[in-house]
Design an enzyme around this catalytic site. Structure first.
Site, mmCIF file in Angstrom:
data_model
loop_
_atom_site.group_PDB
_atom_site.id
_atom_site.type_symbol
_atom_site.label_atom_id
_atom_site.label_comp_id
_atom_site.label_asym_id
_atom_site.label_seq_id
_atom_site.Cartn_x
_atom_site.Cartn_y
_atom_site.Cartn_z
ATOM 1 N N HIS A 92 30.312 -32.881 -26.159
ATOM 2 C CA HIS A 92 29.842 -31.767 -25.340
ATOM 3 C C HIS A 92 29.898 -30.484 -26.172
ATOM 4 C CE1 HIS A 92 29.688 -34.442 -22.083
ATOM 5 N NE2 HIS A 92 30.700 -34.050 -21.346
ATOM 6 N N CYS A 130 35.889 -33.628 -18.707
ATOM 7 C CA CYS A 130 35.555 -33.534 -20.130
ATOM 8 C C CYS A 130 35.003 -32.170 -20.515
ATOM 9 C CB CYS A 130 34.569 -34.635 -20.516
ATOM 10 S SG CYS A 130 33.178 -34.832 -19.391
#
Lengths: 345, 345, 345, 345
Positions: free
Chosen positions: D243, D150
């Site tokens: 993120h 990710c």
């Protein structure tokens, strides 16, 4: 004279707080630490994932952790502090008592047993003497003393003061509890960021029964539960330490805010090393107490009260205590001091 | 037929939610936005610090924001949504009503005035008709309708269902409220990270009085407050959206969990565009509802209930609603739809 | 001999930390507190919304707050600590210096002025002597000394140690900064719960210029900026205290982790009352330092380093310091001690 | 034509997101769900602790969960999505491929294997053809395709656009990663409230190697890693999803902010059902992107960039993507769509 003590379940969240309190203690000396089988044999530094924001005491860090059995604890240990999962506590605490150890336990097992004293020293130190019945009935050289659940401890000192002054008939309490109460791994971050959880398994019942035992009468033989009706609603929120509680009490006698605050402020303490100078601090500011600002009053051993208001049938107020200090590790240490002061060691 | 609507206080937290709801609305068309003097004359995109996690509607972004006076709102606007600080609302809402505008207001001023309907459409739509008295007494062509405070809206649908089924005599409620209820700048980060605040100014009184008006009877002329005793204790916690509440009710009639859940699940809704398919959702899981997981049920317009338990005198349960949707912007829009459906525009 | 000190901007977040440090200080005595006009004339207890989780010092609480002008500060005050918004600081600090006061300032105005020393005592205490030039050029009896920005202070002690040992050519730094750095009202809860903000106005430039001045050479007259290239990227996150920073440095000489850690661990301190025993603590654990666990090392005056790794062109590491202690209030107090030790009072 | 799909590891955090994406998918139909032995045989409703803030799809809730072996998956399933712990993935994914299943995997095992394509469809769809070599060398009827980690996915689309336009030589990246990336139980609340953790095991190496494979050349047989030097520093913060990354790139050619933003905005997408309309959104506001506000752009499948600035050797910028959507479940689904579009099913 220094008392040599052991800590069962020394690596957990409450176990670490116990060490933080016991290491500098004037009367106690840490002589044994135990944990689960997987930790036994390791230095405490390795066995515990130290998560308190003060350094790990260097001398304790080197102690070799034992398994949680009487065999792994030296005979010259006089006092055991226990903070074990209740299932483990139910099994091993009696073994230690039978082996002659005096145990001050924070574990939830057995708290409501008739011959087990459940004690907050400032509230019901007299209940300690049920230990004589315990020793007789169970044939123990040792003894088992319990402190209540952290959420119970937070509200009972003010309840005791108000009960003595005005008589309590009904208690409703809603809690906002810190994550540390569930242990290090008890609440995941995904559960609690931007969230609250309106349920903590078994917590409501603990508050409802333990509080009635703590305020109950003791005739030298049996503890009678207080007759008040207690209903609790427990919530977990995103605070690290400090349980905040909203309380409503219905009283037998008429009560004013001024009289209630007088009763709270004049609640008597007890003369033990870890007991606070003032048991209950009453705030005038309506937005206090708050967990982050007030959990450390009296080194985490005080109970803070605020927002006292009259209701139709009594009062409502808020109270706060540090759940792993006053509500757990500090409660056990205080009970250990009580045992020492009363000649039970 | 599309109703042209205006939004007073369009740049605030609730104002932004109003725009989020009104822009795609099938019956309403945004025709005017107002804000404080300092924003007047700017494009909405510039005036509002858009903080919703969905994009700002492009056509609304270009609207020029006006000052919050009737002169700055076109005559062909038929319905005004107001979400102003109560001091401002108290001053300007009557000016709009006198100028002939029909106002659905979320502002807290005037909610307890005798001739001002305070309405949750699914609960007390019949109170709307006190508007006739209002128009007569105040000589207004327009009209002023209020929705309750967000913390009140969260508990009143379940209270109404239980009152109808079992009769309520006493209510105790403890709230865990989200920061968005205080507006964008209402709670600083230093106040709420690792903390909770056991006080929200004026909130307890709002819950105690508004709930009794909402459940009160209306004889065509006057609204009589419900006779139940309500005591509230309000807390701010670190959640973004969604007020969670712990409620105790004492009931006139005996009640079981099963009967209570039946009464809650079968609470009747209302046929308006923004009303939820099911007004109250009852969870079986004891740890639900939770703010993050459940605030968006029914597009944020439902009320979630869980943890229903019997007590000595009645019940305790938890409830949750999205405070800026069901509890504020959505409540106003729904009231606007009620005004339209009842021919008040 | 006790030095009488005053605090400008005493009610703010850093002002409160200054009082927390100065009140028990062995060499300093708080003699004057100032704040904005609206606070002047009030007791400090009333003027400040005390938000530190330790009680307000009782004797300080009773001091009457003055306005922030030299006239409101007694003549026998020898040293002034200033923590004002930079606009205010730019205006009033020169007035105090002209009136003969020696000022240790945390405000950001004037830090890069050629004749203003910008000092971290353990790093560049020799820069202090630029004060002679300052007094000459500005005709001041007083003097103005600055400490750097909190995010700069966090990384400069390790940078200084590495520069001395290996020579630095390039620095890249990414920060994870606590909300307290923005003051009590600087970051709203709605901005930061479940969020991070990749921008802090002016912060990147401060880190890029201040660090080069701190590591610059001083020939007795002029400070020459260090030639290294510094690029910063600043983020606000949901921590209360403690700035965490990821740093990459390119070095002139080859460097290993072992040599780098040696250089960091042996960074020399300075003999002043508030300076830490060990300036830089290096962690072996890769997941340290962490804000909550490590911000209080050395009473909040140490700098923690961890995660030291070799890169193609040098090193990467993480560092942490308490932003309102080491990074602001403590930095100013330390600078005040440096002024006293060097005869500037 | 509808493709019947299975999900390995369906009860985990990414597994739940996979179901959220696959259930309404126009081309895919969920035909099999697997989990660990302890869940096998239960209805998905019972096996999964559903923690997404949208209701569990009712038809999926009733599916009986199987064990994670080819025997428990029907033969007519054409495509497998896998999100398993890497140890489990390393063991069972080859078994599925050998049994003839085509697997789009989010598990980290094998991502750097020479004959395993590691693909972001918009970036390096051409790498898919290494599957022919894979089938030949391993003798599989099935195939194994991986999406990156990710944190890698978040930065690679902008890196790819900048590399194509200006040529990249060095990348430094600092991450602020959400807790969901570690799974439901991956980060405890006590670790992250009022805290950040500057270490995520193995994450830095993943970013450093995967990014070079993704941007590497493919000559029809072998993938050559891109020659740029990548150094990553990874942090966990208290966000739920999204993120955020601070990136510095050194470029071969001169670059301006305007040219860079042009290159980013014109990054080409791909015509697959789940790919976003615009791959990269560039913000002008310096304080964007932010996790809470921007993680859901393009239904969680877009990459947001902001804060583009020139540096001495290139650029710095911030980027953000939804880690469990674009960074995990959505990435796998997109890869599944790519497999289908290229005739691999």
């Amino acid at each position: 004279m220094t008392v040599r003590v052991g800590v069962l379940g020394a690596t957990g969240a409450v176990g670490q707080r116990l060490i933080q309190l016991l290491e500098p203690h004037s009367d106690f000396e840490i002589a044994a630490l135990t944990a689960s089988e997987s930790s036994a044999g390791k230095a405490y530094r390795e066995a515990a994932k130290w998560r308190i924001d003060a350094p790990i005491p260097e001398d304790v860090a080197e102690i070799e952790v034992g398994a949680t059995t009487p065999e792994d604890v030296p005979d010259d240990v006089d006092l055991i502090f226990s903070s074990l999962p209740s299932g483990v506590g139910a099994e091993v605490e009696p073994e230690f008592c039978e082996a002659g150890y005096v145990v001050s336990s924070n574990s939830s097992n057995g708290r409501m047993d008739e011959d087990v004293p459940l004690v907050i020293p400032e509230v019901n130190a007299d209940h300690l003497d049920v230990l004589e019945r315990q020793r007789e009935e169970r044939g123990w050289d040792g003894a088992l003393l319990k402190n209540p659940n952290c959420s119970t401890i937070t509200m009972v000192p003010p309840l005791a003061a108000l009960d003595e002054a005005f008589g309590l008939t009904d208690v409703r309490v809603s809690t906002l509890q810190a994550v540390s109460g569930a242990g290090y791994d008890g609440v995941t971050s995904m559960e609690i960021i931007d969230n609250a959880i309106p349920h903590i398994g078994g917590e409501e019942e603990k508050m409802e029964t333990e509080s009635r035992k703590l305020l109950g009468g003791f005739d030298g033989t049996a503890i009678e539960l207080h007759g008040m009706d207690v209903a609790a609603s427990c919530n977990r929120i995103a605070t690290l330490d400090g349980h905040l509680e909203n309380v409503w009490v219905d009283t037998e006698d008429d009560v004013t805010v001024a009289d209630a605050e007088d009763a709270l402020r004049s609640a008597e303490g007890i003369d033990l090393p870890s007991s606070p100078d003032q048991l209950i601090r009453v705030f005038d500011e309506p937005d206090r107490p708050q967990p982050r600002l007030d959990r450390n009053i009296e080194d985490g051993m005080g109970v803070a009260v605020g927002g006292v208001q009259e209701t139709t049938d009594g009062l409502q107020f808020n109270c706060l205590a540090h759940n792993t200090m006053r509500g757990a590790a500090g409660a056990s240490v205080l009970n250990g001091e009580l045992l020492a002061a009363n000649g039970y060691l």
